[in-house]
Design a protein around this motif. Structure first.
Motif, PDB file in Angstrom:
ATOM      1  N   ALA A   1     -57.305 -58.782  90.202  1.00 45.84           N
ATOM      2  CA  ALA A   1     -56.827 -59.635  89.037  1.00 45.84           C
ATOM      3  C   ALA A   1     -57.215 -59.112  87.896  1.00 45.84           C
ATOM      4  N   ALA A   2     -58.276 -58.743  87.369  1.00 46.96           N
ATOM      5  CA  ALA A   2     -58.483 -58.193  85.928  1.00 46.96           C
ATOM      6  C   ALA A   2     -57.796 -56.951  85.756  1.00 46.96           C
ATOM      7  N   TRP A   3     -57.415 -55.926  87.085  1.00 45.41           N
ATOM      8  CA  TRP A   3     -56.650 -55.008  86.582  1.00 45.41           C
ATOM      9  C   TRP A   3     -55.303 -55.042  86.342  1.00 45.41           C
ATOM     10  N   ALA A   4     -54.839 -56.194  86.943  1.00 48.18           N
ATOM     11  CA  ALA A   4     -53.292 -56.549  87.035  1.00 48.18           C
ATOM     12  C   ALA A   4     -53.150 -57.152  85.542  1.00 48.18           C
ATOM     13  N   LEU A   5     -54.179 -57.791  85.037  1.00 45.32           N
ATOM     14  CA  LEU A   5     -53.840 -58.534  83.765  1.00 45.32           C
ATOM     15  C   LEU A   5     -53.789 -57.269  82.618  1.00 45.32           C
TER      16      LEU A   5
ATOM     17  N   TYR B   1     -48.895 -57.144  77.638  1.00 44.18           N
ATOM     18  CA  TYR B   1     -48.793 -56.569  76.105  1.00 44.18           C
ATOM     19  C   TYR B   1     -47.987 -57.521  75.352  1.00 44.18           C
ATOM     20  N   VAL B   2     -48.039 -57.472  73.964  1.00 47.40           N
ATOM     21  CA  VAL B   2     -47.250 -58.279  72.970  1.00 47.40           C
ATOM     22  C   VAL B   2     -46.609 -57.317  72.154  1.00 47.40           C
ATOM     23  N   VAL B   3     -45.124 -57.293  71.827  1.00 50.33           N
ATOM     24  CA  VAL B   3     -44.371 -56.529  71.152  1.00 50.33           C
ATOM     25  C   VAL B   3     -44.176 -57.410  69.800  1.00 50.33           C
ATOM     26  N   GLN B   4     -44.390 -56.994  68.681  1.00 43.79           N
ATOM     27  CA  GLN B   4     -44.352 -57.342  67.457  1.00 43.79           C
ATOM     28  C   GLN B   4     -42.817 -57.388  66.973  1.00 43.79           C
ATOM     29  N   PRO B   5     -42.282 -58.392  66.108  1.00 37.77           N
ATOM     30  CA  PRO B   5     -41.017 -58.350  65.725  1.00 37.77           C
ATOM     31  C   PRO B   5     -40.390 -56.829  65.010  1.00 37.77           C
TER      32      PRO B   5
ATOM     33  N   ILE C   1     -41.730 -48.810  74.399  1.00 39.08           N
ATOM     34  CA  ILE C   1     -41.184 -48.019  75.471  1.00 39.08           C
ATOM     35  C   ILE C   1     -42.102 -47.886  76.700  1.00 39.08           C
ATOM     36  N   VAL C   2     -41.480 -48.155  77.895  1.00 42.39           N
ATOM     37  CA  VAL C   2     -42.383 -48.244  79.213  1.00 42.39           C
ATOM     38  C   VAL C   2     -42.185 -47.161  79.811  1.00 42.39           C
ATOM     39  N   THR C   3     -43.154 -46.161  80.277  1.00 40.77           N
ATOM     40  CA  THR C   3     -42.971 -44.921  81.127  1.00 40.77           C
ATOM     41  C   THR C   3     -43.612 -45.103  82.456  1.00 40.77           C
ATOM     42  N   THR C   4     -43.098 -44.608  83.349  1.00 43.76           N
ATOM     43  CA  THR C   4     -43.538 -44.689  84.699  1.00 43.76           C
ATOM     44  C   THR C   4     -44.165 -43.447  85.189  1.00 43.76           C
TER      45      THR C   4
ATOM     46  N   HIS D   1     -46.112 -55.045  82.105  1.00 44.62           N
ATOM     47  CA  HIS D   1     -45.606 -53.523  82.856  1.00 44.62           C
ATOM     48  C   HIS D   1     -46.798 -53.351  83.972  1.00 44.62           C
ATOM     49  N   LEU D   2     -46.640 -52.644  84.958  1.00 41.02           N
ATOM     50  CA  LEU D   2     -47.443 -52.262  85.879  1.00 41.02           C
ATOM     51  C   LEU D   2     -48.790 -51.556  85.319  1.00 41.02           C
ATOM     52  N   PRO D   3     -49.943 -51.856  85.721  1.00 44.64           N
ATOM     53  CA  PRO D   3     -51.057 -51.481  85.078  1.00 44.64           C
ATOM     54  C   PRO D   3     -51.202 -49.903  85.380  1.00 44.64           C
ATOM     55  N   ALA D   4     -52.109 -49.225  84.495  1.00 45.97           N
ATOM     56  CA  ALA D   4     -52.393 -47.860  84.628  1.00 45.97           C
ATOM     57  C   ALA D   4     -52.949 -47.466  86.080  1.00 45.97           C
TER      58      ALA D   4
END
Length: 406
Positions: A95-99, A103-107, A112-115, A130-133
């Protein structure tokens, strides 16, 4: 609890009987020996002085013992470690890893999410996930703030290798300018350019050199800077779009444009000569406009006067013709009366503007002598009168103008 409480052996077992060692060694004296604080005879314990103005201090050994008992009760079992305890620990860790993926994106940002290092998607302002590291990662880019790059250096830190440029008429100009830009597409900005700031600067310098190479020196130094700035911004945008940079050029502003320092005096003399020439041209244009306007005014006045004279002549001729026709009609009806009336009107016009002298010659034998001012025109009456002449004889008198029909 006191460390020497034998009622509870603790994790190291019970002490040997009698308070000595296992080999019946000498026993610890129980009388006046040193005691642990809080124990019998110690500060805060039974029979000893208590700590003033405070509760008794907690026993750390007792707390550690209770914690060990609870952990053993939770993890321990008759067959070793309990599976449920391991599952609970693993669940909390997951659960801690999933949290960590929230993240928060400001106005003013775009995420940009990378896989596994490859572009996956873009995210706008707000709370995102996004999926955790190590599966996915996120990088935020400010897309609304203006960025600025100076080319040619700044005051006190000039860079001649960037500012000296060749113009279209084969002159050299020392030109410093700045570029304001913002990120239009964060994904292209991050993945298509290795160093975005250096790329924008290189494109700005290249575009400015190309525009200056097509422009003469004089417009760059005087009133042609605006056109140079617009052309440079358009060329920069085309080049950056071709690179897929994801950058929007907002403005190109020339801070200074001067000839090289070695030829500044010559260019100043040239500028003064140009100003003098322009002043002379302006004076000549002013004189030309004044003369042309005066000539046009005189011509218009002459034309209008001619037109008025023409109208007057035509109307006078028409009036004379009409009057002649009317007189001719009257003459046909009564010729004698008409001739007499015409004669009288003519004499009235002739004699009405001249002096007349009437001489009664009855009973006069001597010649009549008239003064010289008798026949002077009436218009000369305002002139100074000549010396008085000899008085006329009594038989001579000056009469007023004859009335019509006399």
């Amino acid at each position: 609890m006191p460390w020497n409480d034998n009622s509870n052996p603790g994790p190291w077992g019970a002490p040997p009987p009698g308070g000595g060692d296992r080999d019946n060694g000498p026993k610890r004296p129980s009388g006046d020996g040193p005691r642990r604080p809080g124990g019998p005879g110690g500060p805060g314990g039974p029979g000893g002085p208590r700590r003033p103005n405070g509760p008794p201090q907690p026993d750390l050994n007792e707390l550690s013992r209770r914690l060990n008992e609870r952990l053993q009760a939770f993890f321990g079992g008759p067959d070793g470690v309990r599976p449920g305890a391991i599952a609970a620990v693993v669940g909390v860790a997951v659960a801690a890893w999933a949290l960590t993926g929230a993240y928060v994106v400001q106005p003013n940002e775009q995420a940009i999410v990378t896989t596994f290092g490859a572009y996956s998607r873009s995210a706008g302002p707000g709370l995102r996930y996004h999926l955790p590291a190590p599966f996915e990662d996120v990088e935020k880019v400010q897309v609304t703030s203006l960025r600025r790059i100076d080319v040619g250096g700044v005051a006190g830190a000039e860079m001649p290798q960037e500012s000296l440029m060749l113009t279209g008429d084969e002159n050299i100009v020392d030109l410093n300018f700045s570029v304001q830009w913002r990120v239009a597409d964060a994904a292209k900005y991050l993945f298509n350019l290795k160093d975005p700031d250096e790329a924008v600067k290189a494109v700005a310098e290249s575009a400015m050199r190309e525009v200056v190479g097509r422009t003469e020196l004089t417009p760059i130094l005087t009133n042609g800077r605006g056109q140079v700035q617009i052309q440079t911004a358009e060329l920069m945008q085309k080049m950056l779009d071709a690179y897929g940079a994801g950058v929007n050029v907002v403005e190109v502003q020339i801070r200074s444009a001067n000839p090289p320092k070695d030829v500044v005096p010559a260019y100043q003399d040239l500028a003064r000569a140009g100003q003098d020439a322009q002043s002379a041209i302006n004076d000549a244009n002013t004189y030309r406009n004044r003369v042309v306007n005066e000539a046009k005014g005189d011509a218009s006045r002459i034309v209008q006067s001619s037109q008025g004279y023409r109208e007057q002549s035509v109307l006078t001729a028409k009036g004379d013709a009409s009057r002649f026709a009317q007189v001719y009609g009257e003459y046909k009806r009564a010729p004698a009366v008409t001739r007499e009336r015409l004669y009288l009107e003519t004499m009235e016009k002739v004699l009405g503007r001249s002096n007349k002298v009437i001489v009664d010659g009855k009973g006069t034998t001597a010649p009549v002598i008239l003064p010289p001012d008798v026949f002077r025109p009436r218009g000369d009456a305002a002139q100074p009168a000549p010396p008085p002449a000899q008085p006329a004889p009594p038989a001579v008198q000056q009469a007023p103008a004859a009335a019509p029909g006399a």
